[in-house]
Every structure is written in C-alpha cells, then in structure tokens.
Design a protein around this motif. Sequence first.
Motif, PDB file in Angstrom:
ATOM      1  N   ILE A  60      -7.051  15.489   2.114  1.00 37.27           N
ATOM      2  CA  ILE A  60      -7.599  14.429   1.389  1.00 37.27           C
ATOM      3  C   ILE A  60      -6.226  13.482   0.684  1.00 37.27           C
ATOM      4  CG2 ILE A  60      -7.705  14.327  -1.696  1.00 37.27           C
ATOM      5  CD1 ILE A  60      -8.957  16.880  -1.253  1.00 37.27           C
ATOM      6  N   ILE A  61      -6.531  11.842   0.806  1.00 37.60           N
ATOM      7  CA  ILE A  61      -5.197  10.927   0.647  1.00 37.60           C
ATOM      8  C   ILE A  61      -6.078  10.334   0.132  1.00 37.60           C
ATOM      9  CG2 ILE A  61      -4.702   8.978   2.561  1.00 37.60           C
ATOM     10  CD1 ILE A  61      -5.271  10.309   4.590  1.00 37.60           C
ATOM     11  N   ILE A  62      -4.908   9.942  -1.171  1.00 38.76           N
ATOM     12  CA  ILE A  62      -5.491   8.378  -2.085  1.00 38.76           C
ATOM     13  C   ILE A  62      -4.111   7.153  -1.917  1.00 38.76           C
ATOM     14  CG2 ILE A  62      -5.451   8.068  -4.339  1.00 38.76           C
ATOM     15  CD1 ILE A  62      -5.205  10.797  -5.741  1.00 38.76           C
ATOM     16  N   ASN A  63      -4.845   6.377  -2.182  1.00 38.43           N
ATOM     17  CA  ASN A  63      -4.200   5.462  -1.806  1.00 38.43           C
ATOM     18  C   ASN A  63      -3.723   3.934  -2.709  1.00 38.43           C
ATOM     19  OD1 ASN A  63      -4.053   5.574   1.062  1.00 38.43           O
ATOM     20  ND2 ASN A  63      -5.968   4.975   1.789  1.00 38.43           N
ATOM     21  N   ILE A  64      -2.322   4.031  -3.328  1.00 41.03           N
ATOM     22  CA  ILE A  64      -2.568   3.274  -4.202  1.00 41.03           C
ATOM     23  C   ILE A  64      -2.217   1.742  -3.747  1.00 41.03           C
ATOM     24  CG2 ILE A  64      -0.441   3.194  -6.203  1.00 41.03           C
ATOM     25  CD1 ILE A  64      -0.634   5.875  -6.616  1.00 41.03           C
ATOM     26  N   PHE A  65      -2.839   0.455  -4.102  1.00 38.60           N
ATOM     27  CA  PHE A  65      -2.289  -0.538  -3.740  1.00 38.60           C
ATOM     28  C   PHE A  65      -1.839  -0.898  -4.875  1.00 38.60           C
ATOM     29  CE2 PHE A  65      -6.260   1.276  -1.405  1.00 38.60           C
ATOM     30  CZ  PHE A  65      -5.654   1.125  -0.093  1.00 38.60           C
ATOM     31  N   GLU A 116       0.470  -1.212  -0.374  1.00 39.10           N
ATOM     32  CA  GLU A 116       0.138   0.118  -0.121  1.00 39.10           C
ATOM     33  C   GLU A 116       1.009   1.314  -0.331  1.00 39.10           C
ATOM     34  OE1 GLU A 116      -2.944   2.258   2.134  1.00 39.10           O
ATOM     35  OE2 GLU A 116      -2.981   0.008   3.490  1.00 39.10           O
ATOM     36  N   VAL A 117       0.238   2.860  -0.758  1.00 41.82           N
ATOM     37  CA  VAL A 117       1.087   3.756  -0.802  1.00 41.82           C
ATOM     38  C   VAL A 117       0.001   4.593  -0.721  1.00 41.82           C
ATOM     39  CG1 VAL A 117       2.669   5.197  -2.166  1.00 41.82           C
ATOM     40  CG2 VAL A 117       2.337   3.102  -2.199  1.00 41.82           C
ATOM     41  N   VAL A 118       0.847   5.441   0.346  1.00 36.53           N
ATOM     42  CA  VAL A 118      -0.644   5.953   1.189  1.00 36.53           C
ATOM     43  C   VAL A 118       0.649   7.483   0.568  1.00 36.53           C
ATOM     44  CG1 VAL A 118      -0.950   7.068   2.938  1.00 36.53           C
ATOM     45  CG2 VAL A 118      -1.147   4.681   3.178  1.00 36.53           C
ATOM     46  N   CYS A 119      -1.128   7.951  -0.146  1.00 40.89           N
ATOM     47  CA  CYS A 119      -0.179   9.339  -0.304  1.00 40.89           C
ATOM     48  C   CYS A 119      -1.133  10.976  -0.087  1.00 40.89           C
ATOM     49  CB  CYS A 119      -0.062  10.105  -1.865  1.00 40.89           C
ATOM     50  SG  CYS A 119       0.583   7.800  -2.667  1.00 40.89           S
ATOM     51  N   VAL A 120      -0.750  11.468   0.682  1.00 36.93           N
ATOM     52  CA  VAL A 120      -1.152  12.620   1.353  1.00 36.93           C
ATOM     53  C   VAL A 120      -1.136  13.746   0.233  1.00 36.93           C
ATOM     54  CG1 VAL A 120      -1.794  14.039   3.156  1.00 36.93           C
ATOM     55  CG2 VAL A 120      -0.918  11.914   3.964  1.00 36.93           C
ATOM     56  N   VAL A 121      -2.809  13.742  -0.240  1.00 35.09           N
ATOM     57  CA  VAL A 121      -2.473  15.424  -1.214  1.00 35.09           C
ATOM     58  C   VAL A 121      -2.709  16.557  -0.336  1.00 35.09           C
ATOM     59  CG1 VAL A 121      -4.096  16.212  -2.885  1.00 35.09           C
ATOM     60  CG2 VAL A 121      -3.859  13.364  -2.469  1.00 35.09           C
ATOM     61  N   GLU A 122      -3.293  17.096   0.609  1.00 32.48           N
ATOM     62  CA  GLU A 122      -3.994  17.506   1.179  1.00 32.48           C
ATOM     63  C   GLU A 122      -4.562  17.535   2.761  1.00 32.48           C
ATOM     64  OE1 GLU A 122      -3.819  20.687   0.269  1.00 32.48           O
ATOM     65  OE2 GLU A 122      -4.025  20.565  -1.631  1.00 32.48           O
ATOM     66  N   GLY A 123      -4.575  18.151   3.713  1.00 33.78           N
ATOM     67  CA  GLY A 123      -4.997  17.704   5.492  1.00 33.78           C
ATOM     68  C   GLY A 123      -3.514  17.224   5.844  1.00 33.78           C
ATOM     69  N   ARG A 124      -3.830  16.842   7.091  1.00 35.37           N
ATOM     70  CA  ARG A 124      -2.990  15.893   7.716  1.00 35.37           C
ATOM     71  C   ARG A 124      -3.284  14.495   8.157  1.00 35.37           C
ATOM     72  NH1 ARG A 124       1.037  18.532  10.290  1.00 35.37           N
ATOM     73  NH2 ARG A 124       2.033  20.706   9.323  1.00 35.37           N
ATOM     74  N   ALA A 125      -3.020  13.829   8.270  1.00 32.80           N
ATOM     75  CA  ALA A 125      -3.641  12.683   8.529  1.00 32.80           C
ATOM     76  C   ALA A 125      -1.975  11.436   9.948  1.00 32.80           C
ATOM     77  CB  ALA A 125      -4.044  11.401   7.618  1.00 32.80           C
ATOM     78  N   VAL A 126      -2.908  10.353  10.493  1.00 33.37           N
ATOM     79  CA  VAL A 126      -2.136   9.626  11.215  1.00 33.37           C
ATOM     80  C   VAL A 126      -1.768   8.536  10.750  1.00 33.37           C
ATOM     81  CG1 VAL A 126      -1.061   9.197  13.313  1.00 33.37           C
ATOM     82  CG2 VAL A 126      -2.737  11.353  13.621  1.00 33.37           C
ATOM     83  N   ASN A 127      -0.773   8.029  10.495  1.00 36.70           N
ATOM     84  CA  ASN A 127      -0.556   6.606  10.366  1.00 36.70           C
ATOM     85  C   ASN A 127      -0.424   5.753  11.276  1.00 36.70           C
ATOM     86  OD1 ASN A 127      -0.424   4.111   8.193  1.00 36.70           O
ATOM     87  ND2 ASN A 127       0.686   5.499   6.745  1.00 36.70           N
ATOM     88  N   HIS A 128      -1.265   4.873  12.204  1.00 32.38           N
ATOM     89  CA  HIS A 128      -1.015   4.369  12.335  1.00 32.38           C
ATOM     90  C   HIS A 128       0.077   2.925  12.269  1.00 32.38           C
ATOM     91  CE1 HIS A 128      -2.938   6.154  15.711  1.00 32.38           C
ATOM     92  NE2 HIS A 128      -3.271   6.716  14.339  1.00 32.38           N
ATOM     93  N   ILE A 129       1.320   2.606  12.069  1.00 33.10           N
ATOM     94  CA  ILE A 129       1.934   1.327  12.180  1.00 33.10           C
ATOM     95  C   ILE A 129       1.941   0.920  13.130  1.00 33.10           C
ATOM     96  CG2 ILE A 129       3.390   0.844  10.239  1.00 33.10           C
ATOM     97  CD1 ILE A 129       3.216   3.400   9.031  1.00 33.10           C
ATOM     98  N   GLN A 130       1.731  -0.804  13.456  1.00 35.26           N
ATOM     99  CA  GLN A 130       2.552  -0.709  14.691  1.00 35.26           C
ATOM    100  C   GLN A 130       2.495  -0.385  15.304  1.00 35.26           C
ATOM    101  OE1 GLN A 130       4.800  -4.594  11.649  1.00 35.26           O
ATOM    102  NE2 GLN A 130       5.823  -3.912  12.786  1.00 35.26           N
ATOM    103  N   GLU A 131       3.545  -0.223  16.209  1.00 36.47           N
ATOM    104  CA  GLU A 131       3.814   0.830  17.443  1.00 36.47           C
ATOM    105  C   GLU A 131       3.687   2.163  17.010  1.00 36.47           C
ATOM    106  OE1 GLU A 131       3.724  -0.881  20.672  1.00 36.47           O
ATOM    107  OE2 GLU A 131       3.246  -3.154  19.487  1.00 36.47           O
ATOM    108  N   GLN A 132       3.896   2.806  15.846  1.00 30.72           N
ATOM    109  CA  GLN A 132       4.587   3.466  15.670  1.00 30.72           C
ATOM    110  C   GLN A 132       2.902   4.553  15.131  1.00 30.72           C
ATOM    111  OE1 GLN A 132       6.137   1.401  13.821  1.00 30.72           O
ATOM    112  NE2 GLN A 132       7.191   1.105  15.399  1.00 30.72           N
TER     113      GLN A 132
END
Length: 347
Positions: free
Chosen positions: A141-146, A97-113
């Motif tokens: 706005i986030i576009i996810n590429i799988f 998965e490729v997470v692309c943040v186009v606008e704004g902010r987000a939190v990506n929780h990955i295991q412990e981080q």
Amino acid sequence: MRFKDAFPHQTKMNELECIFKQLHEQFPERNLQLPHSGEYVSDILKLASQKTGNSFPDKLLENRLEEELFFRSGFDTELYRHLRYLPANWHSHSFLEVVCVVEGRAVNHIQEQELHMCKGDICIIAPETVHAISAFSDDCIIINIFLRTSTFEKVFFGVLSDNDILSDFFTHTLYHSKTHPYLFFRTGGDPEVFDFVFYAYREFLRNHQYKERFLNNIVGAFFIILLRNHGSNVIVPEADSLGHDENVIFLLKYMQENYTSITLKDLADFFNYSERQIQRIIKNCTGMSFSQNVQKLKMRRAARLLTNPDLSVSAIAEELGYMDSGNFRHIFKKYYGMTPAEYREKM
C-alpha cells in the motif's frame, strides 16, 4: 491510526488491481514489474480498461506530466493510492512527489538507481526526475502525495527557516544533484508521521468546505513532524555513495551551531576526518566550500540582526566573531552590495 482501520475498503485489491495482476501473470515475458516507456505498456492499460469497462486516465500514459494539467484548479496538493500491479512506466513531472510506503515493499526506480522501499519509508522526488514505481504484491500500500513546487518550497523550507545550512543542503540535494535528486527517510512506520499522511488522504477523499486550505495545513504539519523526528537521520544517497552519510546531518548541524567561531581544523578533528576529507564532504553535500558556508551563515545572521535598531554594527560584528568591525563591513558590502548601514536603512 492504522491504514486498514482508517480505510478498510481500500486494503483489499480492487477490480482494476486484480486485472493488472492477471495481465502480469498472463504475460510474464513482458516483465511489467520493470520500468518501461508509456508506449510499451499502453496495450496493457487498454486491455485493463476494456476488462473493467471504464476509460483509463490518459495521464497514466504520459511520459511527462505538467503541473498546470495535473492539478485541479485551486488545489496545491493531490493524493492518490498507488495501484498495485500497475505496470511500471518511466515518467517525470514538473512538480514534487512524496512516496509513502504504508504497507509491504516496493521498488522505486529513480534514474539509474533502484531504491528498495519497505513499510514506513518516505521518498521525496525532485521535479523533472525520471522515475517509475514497481508495487507488485498484494499487501503493498503506497500513498503518493503530489505538491506544486512553489507549495512544497514554502512549506518544507519554511520549516527550515531557522536552519540555513540544512535548508541549503536539502535544496542542493533535491535540485542540483544530477545522480540522486531525492531525499529518503526510513521512519520505521512512525505512527506520528503516518497519522498525518492518513489525515491528508482522508481529507482528499472527502468533499468538505475549505478542503484545499486544510490539505495544505495537514501536509505542512506532516513535513514538520517528518523533519522533527527524522531530519537528523535522513539517508543522503550522494553522500552514502561516497561512504560518509552517517555524519552528514550532524556535521552540518554542528557547523550551524558553531559557525561564529569554528575552523575547518576544529570540524575535522571533531568528526575525525582530515581537513581535505571534511572539505570534500561539505562541498559534495552543499555545493559550497567550508569558508563559503560559514560566510553565508554569518551574512544571513547579520542581515537579520540589522533589523534590530538597538544593535550597533560593531556589536553585530562582535557577535558574529569578527574582531575588526571594519573587516565585517567590507565583507558585508561585498556580499550584499551595500554597507550594513545602507542595508539597515533600506530595511
């Protein structure tokens, strides 16, 4: 190209996102912005489904997604805009998965981080990694590429085919890091990079001839531009946790460019580390010692040079920094299980 210009109808919150926002505000005690299991948020998803009158994709309730069930027949690439206010749920999948943040902010929780992402950030998450995305703002706005794993490896590592040590480094980070199985790029909203994200997304939404093949080509170009423009300043989480991420890519590139003659002391002096520190950095980032990396670089180069019948084995040994061609033959045979002459004949 800006997202709001290319996709004006997707900039505003849609009906489902508005309902998710209402449910988030209606049940603050549920903390839907924090990662939970699919079972914990299943009632919220069902409520949203009832309010819209549309059935909800079952895949959003799954804790694990399989490549065979997720991708449509004949497709190696799928793209989706992440729903704002969608309850963050822990999940994993057998593909990239490729997470692309186009606008704004987000939190990506990955295991412990907790990876705090802002506009222009791109994160490549390895298969089988437990993660959850929290996008709880109207402007996010986030576009996810799988990508199927085989397609990602062919495209991404194909770009690095002439840079063995960086290819090994990215492979080690994605597939062998137990604590940080991802790559993180801060592009600053690089328009050249995000133009290709938008091209891919637009092609995905269309129903044109040769769509599957064209999508793969666009995503391939996206990775080329990403690595060309930002490969040298990729954020290496595991290295960063040890306090030396800023030099890692430059260090590895320096090794790649000077492997025929460089020594561990030369490398340590150039980057102002002790030999012990430099050895630890290299081991942590590639999974191999300095000498193992150098030998691997030399042997891969030797294999390529042996395909040229005009080059003698002695000339190849000399080009790779071996003063004694007999020593080169001995190391090559130990590495490949055959002599240089036998390898050449087989090729």
